[in-house]
Design a protein around this motif. Sequence first.
Motif, short mmCIF file in Angstrom:
data_model
loop_
_atom_site.label_atom_id
_atom_site.label_comp_id
_atom_site.label_asym_id
_atom_site.label_seq_id
_atom_site.Cartn_x
_atom_site.Cartn_y
_atom_site.Cartn_z
N GLY A 3 9.44 -1.30 45.18
CA GLY A 3 8.29 -0.45 44.92
C GLY A 3 8.67 0.86 44.26
N ASP A 4 9.94 1.01 43.88
CA ASP A 4 10.38 2.21 43.18
C ASP A 4 9.95 2.17 41.72
OD1 ASP A 4 11.63 3.28 45.44
OD2 ASP A 4 13.47 2.17 45.04
N LEU A 5 9.82 0.97 41.16
CA LEU A 5 9.33 0.78 39.81
C LEU A 5 8.00 0.04 39.87
CD1 LEU A 5 12.54 -0.48 37.90
CD2 LEU A 5 11.63 1.85 37.97
N VAL A 6 6.95 0.65 39.33
CA VAL A 6 5.64 0.00 39.23
C VAL A 6 5.55 -0.61 37.84
CG1 VAL A 6 3.14 0.31 39.26
CG2 VAL A 6 4.59 1.60 40.86
N ALA A 7 5.16 -1.88 37.77
CA ALA A 7 5.20 -2.60 36.51
C ALA A 7 3.82 -2.93 35.97
CB ALA A 7 6.01 -3.89 36.68
N ALA A 8 3.73 -3.01 34.64
CA ALA A 8 2.49 -3.36 33.95
C ALA A 8 2.84 -4.22 32.75
CB ALA A 8 1.76 -2.09 33.50
N ILE A 9 1.82 -4.89 32.22
CA ILE A 9 1.99 -5.62 30.96
C ILE A 9 0.88 -5.17 30.02
CG2 ILE A 9 0.71 -7.63 31.85
CD1 ILE A 9 2.61 -9.33 30.00
N ALA A 10 1.27 -4.78 28.81
CA ALA A 10 0.33 -4.19 27.85
C ALA A 10 0.03 -5.19 26.74
CB ALA A 10 0.89 -2.89 27.29
N MET A 11 -1.07 -5.91 26.88
CA MET A 11 -1.50 -6.87 25.86
C MET A 11 -2.64 -6.29 25.03
SD MET A 11 -1.65 -10.50 27.90
CE MET A 11 -0.53 -10.90 29.22
N THR A 12 -3.74 -5.94 25.70
CA THR A 12 -5.00 -5.62 25.03
C THR A 12 -4.92 -4.32 24.23
OG1 THR A 12 -6.17 -6.71 26.83
CG2 THR A 12 -7.47 -5.31 25.38
N ARG A 17 18.67 -5.40 36.23
CA ARG A 17 18.30 -4.01 35.93
C ARG A 17 16.92 -3.66 36.48
NH1 ARG A 17 17.25 -1.54 30.22
NH2 ARG A 17 17.94 -3.59 29.52
N TRP A 18 15.96 -4.58 36.39
CA TRP A 18 14.57 -4.23 36.69
C TRP A 18 14.03 -4.78 38.00
CZ3 TRP A 18 13.89 -6.07 31.08
CH2 TRP A 18 14.20 -5.03 30.19
N LEU A 19 14.42 -5.97 38.38
CA LEU A 19 13.78 -6.61 39.53
C LEU A 19 14.03 -5.89 40.86
CD1 LEU A 19 14.21 -10.37 38.61
CD2 LEU A 19 12.09 -9.03 38.62
N PRO A 20 15.24 -5.40 41.16
CA PRO A 20 15.42 -4.71 42.45
C PRO A 20 14.47 -3.54 42.65
CG PRO A 20 17.55 -5.24 41.50
CD PRO A 20 16.53 -5.53 40.44
N GLY A 21 14.26 -2.74 41.61
CA GLY A 21 13.34 -1.61 41.72
C GLY A 21 11.91 -2.05 41.92
N MET A 22 11.52 -3.16 41.30
CA MET A 22 10.17 -3.70 41.47
C MET A 22 9.98 -4.20 42.89
SD MET A 22 9.49 -5.71 37.87
CE MET A 22 7.94 -6.39 38.50
N VAL A 23 10.98 -4.86 43.43
CA VAL A 23 10.91 -5.37 44.80
C VAL A 23 10.74 -4.22 45.79
CG1 VAL A 23 12.21 -6.53 46.63
CG2 VAL A 23 12.22 -7.48 44.31
N PHE A 33 18.79 -10.85 43.06
CA PHE A 33 18.18 -9.78 42.28
C PHE A 33 17.43 -8.79 43.18
CE2 PHE A 33 18.05 -13.51 39.29
CZ PHE A 33 19.15 -13.10 38.53
N GLY A 34 17.81 -8.76 44.45
CA GLY A 34 17.23 -7.80 45.38
C GLY A 34 15.95 -8.23 46.04
N GLY A 35 15.53 -9.47 45.82
CA GLY A 35 14.27 -9.95 46.37
C GLY A 35 14.43 -10.65 47.70
N PRO A 36 13.31 -11.09 48.28
CA PRO A 36 13.35 -11.79 49.57
C PRO A 36 13.70 -13.26 49.45
CG PRO A 36 11.09 -11.47 48.87
CD PRO A 36 11.94 -10.76 47.86
N GLY A 37 13.78 -13.78 48.21
CA GLY A 37 14.18 -15.17 48.03
C GLY A 37 13.09 -16.18 48.33
N GLY A 74 6.85 -2.32 49.48
CA GLY A 74 8.20 -2.84 49.26
C GLY A 74 8.99 -2.90 50.56
N GLU A 75 8.86 -1.88 51.38
CA GLU A 75 9.56 -1.86 52.66
C GLU A 75 9.10 -2.98 53.58
OE1 GLU A 75 8.83 2.01 54.20
OE2 GLU A 75 10.11 3.05 52.74
#
Length: 385
Positions: A123-132, A115-121, A66-70, A53-54
């Motif tokens: 690296g403070d929030l690690v994200a997943a998607i739970a399908m299976t 709420r969520w994207l700045p932390g993801m950018v 949203f806290g990203g690099p654009g 993230g840094e």
Amino acid sequence: MTAGGTYRPSWHGEDTEALASLTTAFMRKEFVPHRERFEEQQHVDRELWRSAGEHGLLCCAVPIEFGGPGGELVHDLAVLEAHTRMADATWGNMVHSGIVSHYILAFGTEEQKHRWLPGMVAGDLVAAIAMTEPGTGSDLQAITTRAKREGTEYVINGAKTFISNGYLADLVIVVASTDPAAGHRGISLIVVETAGCPGFSRGRMLRKLGSHSADTSELFFDDVRVPATNLLGGEEGRGFVQLMEQLPQERLLIGLQAAGMTALALEETIAYTKSRQAFGRSVFDNQNTQFVLAEAATKADAARVFLDWCIGRHLAGQLTAATAAQCKWLLTEVLCEVVDQCLQLFGGYGYMTEYPIARLYADARATKIFGGTNEIMRQVIAKSL
């Protein structure tokens, strides 16, 4: 391109190439020296995420507001391509940046994005998607995880498996049924924030054939309560449509990953066969070696051109689900075929894990399974004929 000459995909530019160089340097410093430890513990360190993230390597397409690099999707692609070429198909940034962030960007409310994207950018929030789920595999319409609305909350019950980033995940997009009687029209995407979340638990770290430093876990939801505001997009029953809209991009990402692994396998094998001596000459000087590598390089180059064409179509908003399925099927089939042929040319050394080709061989096999099995890809393609 392996066959020589200068080839530059249409989506490459000075900015993406600079980002790729930064990613390569980052991986050499932050990942490669710790690879064996990551493989032993079956996940990367959380500090790797924060460091990425840094360095600006996470969620490149997130706007500045949203806290990203654009940046754009091509910048996420550049990062993925570069770290794949470092013999790594394990770090879950493809899911975090290439998939989850784009679900939130495409469907999230303004409040959810803030709420969520700045932390993801960061690296403070690690994200997943739970399908299976344990009993569903690629059949998303058959999920049994339930999310029942109770006042201002959803109560989630169910289990998920094979979840990339599951062990470290702070943020999980859960595919759940909010209206079982409605079938696929009753599926919704609900975001679970895992920190201090009663009823949420992680199962065993799943040991795999390959991708040993990939964080892959089971997730369990036992009366997990989340605010109704965590419903992605704020509208029930839109989950299946949202999944279908985003899966083509996921399949492109898998195709790009496969292309990088194929190119690396060929590079390693060409270099090895030219340096390895047998019966008084290099292994490369044998006609069989030359024929095998010639065919493999041609297939790899042809598949890569198709991939880049598909990326161009996607960037123009013209990629169909069937074409994305063709891309995923072709690139992963070529990968597995080429890696198998390349390993054979290494002889016994190809079976030793100290050689990148052995790691590539083990890692490659999963690409024909995740993102929808290649059997499902054939069905998607056939329906369009």
